[in-house]
Design a protein around this motif. Sequence first.
Motif: not given
Lengths: 166, 132
Positions: B31-40, B42, A92, A153-154, A97, A150, A101, B61-62, A157
Amino acid sequence: MIHVPAPDAFAVFGVARTLDLDEPELELRYLKLSRDCHPDHNRAQTSTDCVAVLQRSAEINDAWNVLRDPWRRARALLEAESQGVLNRNKKLDPMFLMEALELAEEVAHADSDGQEVLTKKLNAAIDADYQALRADVAKADFDTAAKRVHQSHYHLKALHDLEAKS
Amino acid sequence: MAYSDKVLDHYQNPRNVGSLDKESNDVGTGVVGAPECGDVMKLQIKVSDDGKIIDAKFKTYGCGSAIASSSLATEWLKGTSVDAAAEIKNTQIVEELSLPPVKIHCSVLAEDAIKAAIDDWKAKNGKKTEEK
């Protein structure tokens, strides 16, 4: 464990592949399909037939759980249209992102007034996500649609976290 | 399934939480994200003129494993060179934190964040990013 890929939920229900399913109609269809598998109505005699009916019944339940939820329905539709599309579009935009955050921090620190404002904001964002998703799907732009799913989803959540706070 | 003591330690006492000035030229931000779990995640690094990482901060955030992975990453980054940082592999994080298979993607996220931060710093300072 053998992984059996889930069949296309729309095909299991025999309905058109669209985001905008008529939900009451969908439920009637679910009841009808389930009834056909029920032992009182189904005359499967041999054990092979019984296993097949049982499997069909499980498929119907799984498909129902997918189709009744707008976002799971969207995921199923995208996968059916373009296999692996969700996986291919996991990267993304960093700007998004960053916002996600900040949003998570806002949620974590919100007082009760703030929670109300945020709930409204998030619900609006989720509605906007779905509208945009409809437009992407209408244009058959499944890659953008997958990113949209995707991103949403944020928002979902964050809303879930907010609800868990109160 | 329980988290390892090391994950719990990082989760309860995360190291180097915070932000560096992302506009500054000696700071790289990933900054990266794992959309399947909604984690971010930085992750930021501050680099000295001779290519040493003098500070590292993160905000994640995760889940506990994602927080622990990024917290550990900042500990490892501080005091090392950019070149050595680029060599950090997610498997090292998995090993150090005894992450179970379902949480391996958290360590992948941390590795991606390190690489993104380094790439950002390189782009700012006119250094070519290595082709992958």
